[in-house]
Design a protein around this motif. Structure first.
Motif, PDB file in Angstrom:
ATOM      1  N   TYR A 160     -35.554  71.931 -21.991  1.00  0.00           N
ATOM      2  CA  TYR A 160     -35.264  72.708 -20.773  1.00  0.00           C
ATOM      3  C   TYR A 160     -33.822  72.512 -20.316  1.00  0.00           C
ATOM      4  O   TYR A 160     -33.169  71.511 -20.633  1.00  0.00           O
ATOM      5  CB  TYR A 160     -36.126  72.239 -19.590  1.00  0.00           C
ATOM      6  N   HIS A 161     -33.376  73.470 -19.517  1.00  0.00           N
ATOM      7  CA  HIS A 161     -32.240  73.273 -18.613  1.00  0.00           C
ATOM      8  C   HIS A 161     -32.852  73.311 -17.215  1.00  0.00           C
ATOM      9  O   HIS A 161     -33.746  74.119 -16.959  1.00  0.00           O
ATOM     10  CB  HIS A 161     -31.238  74.436 -18.674  1.00  0.00           C
ATOM     11  N   PHE A 162     -32.404  72.471 -16.300  1.00  0.00           N
ATOM     12  CA  PHE A 162     -32.894  72.581 -14.924  1.00  0.00           C
ATOM     13  C   PHE A 162     -31.886  72.001 -13.945  1.00  0.00           C
ATOM     14  O   PHE A 162     -30.934  71.313 -14.335  1.00  0.00           O
ATOM     15  CB  PHE A 162     -34.269  71.916 -14.750  1.00  0.00           C
ATOM     16  N   ASP A 163     -32.125  72.270 -12.679  1.00  0.00           N
ATOM     17  CA  ASP A 163     -31.251  71.769 -11.619  1.00  0.00           C
ATOM     18  C   ASP A 163     -31.593  70.285 -11.395  1.00  0.00           C
ATOM     19  O   ASP A 163     -32.734  69.952 -11.046  1.00  0.00           O
ATOM     20  CB  ASP A 163     -31.523  72.601 -10.356  1.00  0.00           C
ATOM     21  N   ALA A 164     -30.602  69.411 -11.594  1.00  0.00           N
ATOM     22  CA  ALA A 164     -30.861  67.964 -11.566  1.00  0.00           C
ATOM     23  C   ALA A 164     -31.348  67.499 -10.196  1.00  0.00           C
ATOM     24  O   ALA A 164     -32.236  66.651 -10.091  1.00  0.00           O
ATOM     25  CB  ALA A 164     -29.595  67.215 -11.957  1.00  0.00           C
ATOM     26  N   LEU A 165     -30.775  68.067  -9.144  1.00  0.00           N
ATOM     27  CA  LEU A 165     -31.186  67.654  -7.795  1.00  0.00           C
ATOM     28  C   LEU A 165     -32.636  68.041  -7.538  1.00  0.00           C
ATOM     29  O   LEU A 165     -33.410  67.283  -6.954  1.00  0.00           O
ATOM     30  CB  LEU A 165     -30.303  68.325  -6.741  1.00  0.00           C
ATOM     31  N   LEU A 166     -32.992  69.251  -8.021  1.00  0.00           N
ATOM     32  CA  LEU A 166     -34.360  69.722  -7.798  1.00  0.00           C
ATOM     33  C   LEU A 166     -35.355  68.938  -8.654  1.00  0.00           C
ATOM     34  O   LEU A 166     -36.504  68.743  -8.256  1.00  0.00           O
ATOM     35  CB  LEU A 166     -34.454  71.229  -8.069  1.00  0.00           C
ATOM     36  N   TYR A 167     -34.897  68.477  -9.817  1.00  0.00           N
ATOM     37  CA  TYR A 167     -35.794  67.661 -10.655  1.00  0.00           C
ATOM     38  C   TYR A 167     -36.112  66.348  -9.928  1.00  0.00           C
ATOM     39  O   TYR A 167     -37.273  65.925  -9.857  1.00  0.00           O
ATOM     40  CB  TYR A 167     -35.135  67.397 -12.015  1.00  0.00           C
ATOM     41  N   ALA A 168     -35.069  65.721  -9.364  1.00  0.00           N
ATOM     42  CA  ALA A 168     -35.295  64.470  -8.621  1.00  0.00           C
ATOM     43  C   ALA A 168     -36.231  64.735  -7.431  1.00  0.00           C
ATOM     44  O   ALA A 168     -37.123  63.945  -7.131  1.00  0.00           O
ATOM     45  CB  ALA A 168     -33.965  63.889  -8.159  1.00  0.00           C
ATOM     46  N   GLU A 169     -36.012  65.874  -6.779  1.00  0.00           N
ATOM     47  CA  GLU A 169     -36.848  66.259  -5.635  1.00  0.00           C
ATOM     48  C   GLU A 169     -38.315  66.441  -6.049  1.00  0.00           C
ATOM     49  O   GLU A 169     -39.231  65.978  -5.367  1.00  0.00           O
ATOM     50  CB  GLU A 169     -36.283  67.597  -5.111  1.00  0.00           C
ATOM     51  N   PHE A 170     -38.480  67.085  -7.179  1.00  0.00           N
ATOM     52  CA  PHE A 170     -39.826  67.342  -7.705  1.00  0.00           C
ATOM     53  C   PHE A 170     -40.538  66.012  -7.986  1.00  0.00           C
ATOM     54  O   PHE A 170     -41.692  65.809  -7.613  1.00  0.00           O
ATOM     55  CB  PHE A 170     -39.697  68.165  -9.001  1.00  0.00           C
ATOM     56  N   LEU A 171     -39.797  65.099  -8.631  1.00  0.00           N
ATOM     57  CA  LEU A 171     -40.406  63.812  -8.984  1.00  0.00           C
ATOM     58  C   LEU A 171     -40.618  62.941  -7.743  1.00  0.00           C
ATOM     59  O   LEU A 171     -41.539  62.131  -7.687  1.00  0.00           O
ATOM     60  CB  LEU A 171     -39.531  63.079 -10.014  1.00  0.00           C
ATOM     61  N   LYS A 172     -39.750  63.129  -6.750  1.00  0.00           N
ATOM     62  CA  LYS A 172     -39.922  62.371  -5.498  1.00  0.00           C
ATOM     63  C   LYS A 172     -41.276  62.729  -4.868  1.00  0.00           C
ATOM     64  O   LYS A 172     -42.045  61.861  -4.477  1.00  0.00           O
ATOM     65  CB  LYS A 172     -38.771  62.704  -4.534  1.00  0.00           C
ATOM     66  N   LYS A 173     -41.558  64.034  -4.815  1.00  0.00           N
ATOM     67  CA  LYS A 173     -42.853  64.484  -4.255  1.00  0.00           C
ATOM     68  C   LYS A 173     -43.997  63.880  -5.050  1.00  0.00           C
ATOM     69  O   LYS A 173     -44.992  63.431  -4.494  1.00  0.00           O
ATOM     70  CB  LYS A 173     -42.965  66.017  -4.368  1.00  0.00           C
ATOM     71  N   PHE A 174     -43.831  63.899  -6.363  1.00  0.00           N
ATOM     72  CA  PHE A 174     -44.881  63.378  -7.240  1.00  0.00           C
ATOM     73  C   PHE A 174     -45.100  61.885  -6.968  1.00  0.00           C
ATOM     74  O   PHE A 174     -46.221  61.435  -6.761  1.00  0.00           O
ATOM     75  CB  PHE A 174     -44.450  63.587  -8.711  1.00  0.00           C
ATOM     76  N   ALA A 175     -43.998  61.123  -6.945  1.00  0.00           N
ATOM     77  CA  ALA A 175     -44.109  59.663  -6.834  1.00  0.00           C
ATOM     78  C   ALA A 175     -44.630  59.250  -5.454  1.00  0.00           C
ATOM     79  O   ALA A 175     -45.498  58.382  -5.345  1.00  0.00           O
ATOM     80  CB  ALA A 175     -42.751  59.025  -7.121  1.00  0.00           C
ATOM     81  N   THR A 176     -44.092  59.868  -4.406  1.00  0.00           N
ATOM     82  CA  THR A 176     -44.567  59.483  -3.070  1.00  0.00           C
ATOM     83  C   THR A 176     -46.044  59.900  -2.912  1.00  0.00           C
ATOM     84  O   THR A 176     -46.829  59.198  -2.279  1.00  0.00           O
ATOM     85  CB  THR A 176     -43.690  60.070  -1.946  1.00  0.00           C
ATOM     86  N   GLY A 177     -46.417  60.994  -3.572  1.00  0.00           N
ATOM     87  CA  GLY A 177     -47.827  61.412  -3.580  1.00  0.00           C
ATOM     88  C   GLY A 177     -48.708  60.411  -4.316  1.00  0.00           C
ATOM     89  O   GLY A 177     -49.912  60.392  -4.126  1.00  0.00           O
ATOM     90  N   HIS A 178     -48.113  59.617  -5.184  1.00  0.00           N
ATOM     91  CA  HIS A 178     -48.868  58.597  -5.922  1.00  0.00           C
ATOM     92  C   HIS A 178     -48.643  57.205  -5.327  1.00  0.00           C
ATOM     93  O   HIS A 178     -48.789  56.190  -6.006  1.00  0.00           O
ATOM     94  CB  HIS A 178     -48.468  58.599  -7.401  1.00  0.00           C
ATOM     95  N   GLY A 179     -48.225  57.169  -4.073  1.00  0.00           N
ATOM     96  CA  GLY A 179     -48.213  55.890  -3.361  1.00  0.00           C
ATOM     97  C   GLY A 179     -46.894  55.128  -3.347  1.00  0.00           C
ATOM     98  O   GLY A 179     -46.845  53.992  -2.855  1.00  0.00           O
ATOM     99  N   VAL A 180     -45.817  55.714  -3.862  1.00  0.00           N
ATOM    100  CA  VAL A 180     -44.537  54.981  -3.842  1.00  0.00           C
ATOM    101  C   VAL A 180     -43.987  54.964  -2.413  1.00  0.00           C
ATOM    102  O   VAL A 180     -43.926  55.997  -1.735  1.00  0.00           O
ATOM    103  CB  VAL A 180     -43.512  55.637  -4.805  1.00  0.00           C
ATOM    104  N   ASN A 181     -43.597  53.776  -1.972  1.00  0.00           N
ATOM    105  CA  ASN A 181     -43.021  53.608  -0.645  1.00  0.00           C
ATOM    106  C   ASN A 181     -41.528  53.939  -0.728  1.00  0.00           C
ATOM    107  O   ASN A 181     -40.777  53.259  -1.438  1.00  0.00           O
ATOM    108  CB  ASN A 181     -43.254  52.138  -0.230  1.00  0.00           C
ATOM    109  N   HIS A 182     -41.102  54.983  -0.037  1.00  0.00           N
ATOM    110  CA  HIS A 182     -39.720  55.464  -0.161  1.00  0.00           C
ATOM    111  C   HIS A 182     -38.914  55.047   1.067  1.00  0.00           C
ATOM    112  O   HIS A 182     -39.266  55.397   2.193  1.00  0.00           O
ATOM    113  CB  HIS A 182     -39.752  56.993  -0.305  1.00  0.00           C
ATOM    114  N   ILE A 183     -37.806  54.341   0.838  1.00  0.00           N
ATOM    115  CA  ILE A 183     -36.975  53.912   1.968  1.00  0.00           C
ATOM    116  C   ILE A 183     -35.559  54.443   1.778  1.00  0.00           C
ATOM    117  O   ILE A 183     -34.946  54.237   0.715  1.00  0.00           O
ATOM    118  CB  ILE A 183     -36.899  52.364   2.053  1.00  0.00           C
ATOM    119  N   GLU A 184     -35.054  55.103   2.785  1.00  0.00           N
ATOM    120  CA  GLU A 184     -33.660  55.571   2.722  1.00  0.00           C
ATOM    121  C   GLU A 184     -32.783  54.594   3.486  1.00  0.00           C
ATOM    122  O   GLU A 184     -32.804  54.545   4.722  1.00  0.00           O
ATOM    123  CB  GLU A 184     -33.553  56.957   3.343  1.00  0.00           C
ATOM    124  N   ALA A 185     -32.046  53.794   2.750  1.00  0.00           N
ATOM    125  CA  ALA A 185     -31.151  52.800   3.366  1.00  0.00           C
ATOM    126  C   ALA A 185     -30.250  52.255   2.270  1.00  0.00           C
ATOM    127  O   ALA A 185     -30.537  52.430   1.083  1.00  0.00           O
ATOM    128  CB  ALA A 185     -31.963  51.661   3.979  1.00  0.00           C
TER     129      ALA A 185
END
Ligand code: FAD
Length: 507
Positions: A160-185
């Motif tokens: 594939y070719h894809f937008d890198a920022l959107l790929y990270a965004e997509f995986l962020k939704k996936f991971a936080t949906g699977h219980g990953v604790n996300h901290i912005e700091a």
């Protein structure tokens, strides 16, 4: 007794490496026993490139159970059948590194030897006629593999070719949906046990995050692996002189090509990555040979369409950490190393590091290892090293085997020293047309042949067993293979039309 309960895993970094790791670990490791935290700094940001991939990425997405149409729609992705190299060997000359094979092996002899016989005799048939991915790419065609088909369509290889920022965004939704604790700091301080293992990180928001295993996905600087644990870097700039890129997206073109373009210029090369909503462009060059402002101007002049954003510069050193795993810290992504983006290997290196980590996954006793090593760590590091070295050689080949005489940069590349491992591969091919894949190396014989042939390496002979086939039969076989590829290609729809029907991205 093995202690696997309540293992605390801390991922530092939320670029592609951080979110790919978080997604995979949260999917595979049982939630009850593992607590995953990902810390990322919105102030520091990510490199936000990494938009062209190779076929392995599909296995990664499949492992996560990601729906392909949803994923491509979200990331505004397109399909990729290979990379087209323009002007690399000489100006005006083109070739492709396709993902699929050429023809079929006959009598146990790789197909390219049967083709080489024509080439050596001086009446060659274009090599693209024998590879479905190659000929389909040139004709802007794509469809999914047709498993029931008895033609090459059954096993079409693609990425594939894809937008890198959107790929990270997509995986962020996936991971936080699977219980990953996300901290912005921001991670401000890294604390260690007496034995050198990392114990916790202190954040800009005042939190302290304790962990048993730390994954360093903090990008080039390697906040944990290098800055804290002091792991040194193997610097490969003498073989790979390009250390900078100017990236600038532009408007999408009418026709979406199902391949990446890499076009060589006097001082480096330019990538063109077609996405649904824009064209990704970048100019990769060596800062020893070209100042930044001229690089920016050169890319602006050569954009295929109107610029959508300001140009931005990225800088790196090609190479890798001497150890990607030290103590209770595993570096993944740019923190572990980087080989310039010519063959789209960045995300693949992340993916294979994740799979290797899962295969050798530690328990909580990893904290006790301290500065020492164990067999798991040694194995992880050995395979990581081998993987990096093989990709390094493959990428150097493109530069070394050039016949351009239009700049000091290309002259340097032609005359630079190369690793013995690459020298041996080039000598083998030039002597007898043979290509051997070393152990686990990422790129197979077809990839090596594509680039060696495309970069103008000419073998003195072909496999002697080719002579066991009567000449008439050989010519007939080649003709029939080319005919079958043509027929399969003609059944494929236009790539853009196919995308529209399969996964048009939400506007
Ligand atoms: C010019 C260029 C082109 C490329 N093209 C391709 C390509 O076509 N295909 C491909 O496969 N790969 C490509 N790559 C490689 C690919 O971009 C990377 O492998 C991928 O983006 C992974 O980056 P990363 O997550 O390791 O690092 P980054 O994207 O740099 O992310 C680092 C993360 O760490 C965080 N961080 C850093 N310091 C701190 C701190 N103190 N506290 C908290 N968080 C912190 C940042 O906020 C960020 O979230 C390219 C790379 C470059 C440079």
């Amino acid at each position: 007794m093995q202690d696997n309960k309540n293992m605390r895993i801390v991922i530092v970094g939320g670029g592609s490496a951080g979110w790919m790791t978080a997604a995979a670990l949260s999917h595979i490791l049982p939630n009850a026993n593992h607590h995953l935290t990902l810390v990322e700094s919105s102030a520091i940001g990510t490199v936000s490139v990494g938009e062209a991939t190779i076929p392995g990425i599909r296995e990664f997405n499949q492992m996560l159970g990601i729906d392909e149409a949803e994923f491509l729609g979200f990331t505004k992705g397109t399909f990729k059948l290979g990379i087209a190299f323009h002007d690399w060997y000489q100006k005006g000359q083109r070739y492709m590194h396709p993902f699929g094979p050429y023809g079929v092996n006959m009598q146990g002899v790789p197909f390219h030897h049967y083709w080489l016989k024509d080439k050596i005799k001086g009446h060659e048939t274009p090599i693209q006629d024998f590879c479905l991915e190659y000929t389909a790419a040139l004709n802007n065609k794509f469809c999914h593999p047709q498993r029931q088909s008895r033609s090459a369509l059954a096993n079409l290889k693609y990425a594939y070719h894809f937008d890198a920022l959107l790929y990270a965004e997509f995986l962020k939704k996936f991971a936080t949906g699977h219980g990953v604790n996300h901290i912005e700091a921001d991670v401000k301080l890294v604390h260690q046990h007496n034995n050198g293992s990392i114990s916790s990180v202190s954040l800009s928001n005042g939190q302290q995050i304790n962990g048993d295993l730390f994954i360093d996905c903090s990008g080039f600087k390697g906040l944990l692996i290098a800055k804290t644990l002091g792991v040194e870097f193997d610097d490969w700039r003498e073989y790979l002189p390009c250390d900078s890129a100017i990236a600038q997206p532009s408007e999408s073109l009418l026709h979406l090509a199902p391949y990446t373009i890499s076009r060589a210029h006097e001082h480096g090369w330019q990538w063109q990555i077609p996405l649904q909503h824009r064209m990704g462009n970048g100019f990769v060059y060596s800062s020893d040979f070209l100042p930044k402002d001229i690089a920016v101007a050169k890319l602006a002049k050569r954009l295929p369409s109107k610029a959508l954003e300001q140009a931005r510069q990225l800088k790196w050193t090609n190479g890798k950490r001497k150890m990607a795993w030290k103590a209770n810290c595993v570096a993944i992504g740019l923190a572990a190393g980087f080989i310039e983006p010519l063959e789209s290997t960045g995300l693949q290196l992340i993916q294979s590091a994740i799979m290797r980590l899962l295969a050798l996954f530690p328990d909580k006793s990893i904290v006790d290892i301290g500065e020492g090593e164990n067999a798991d760590i040694r194995t992880f590091n050995r395979y990581t090293n081998e993987e990096f070295l093989a990709i390094r050689d493959f990428v150097i080949l493109h530069y070394k085997a050039n016949q351009r005489d239009d700049s000091e940069f290309w002259q340097y590349c032609q005359h630079m020293a190369i690793p013995d491992s690459l020298k041996a591969k080039m000598e083998l091919y030039e002597q007898s047309g043979h290509v051997f894949r070393d152990n686990n190396e990422l790129f197979n014989e077809i990839s090596w042949f594509s680039v060696m042939n495309g970069q103008g390496l000419r073998p003195k002979r072909y496999h002697p067993l080719v002579e066991n086939m009567p000449e008439e039969q050989r010519v007939k076989n080649l003709k029939s293979i080319a005919g079958a590829m043509q027929e399969a290609m003609l059944q494929m729809p236009d790539h853009g039309d196919y995308l529209k029907q399969f996964c048009k991205s939400p506007s």
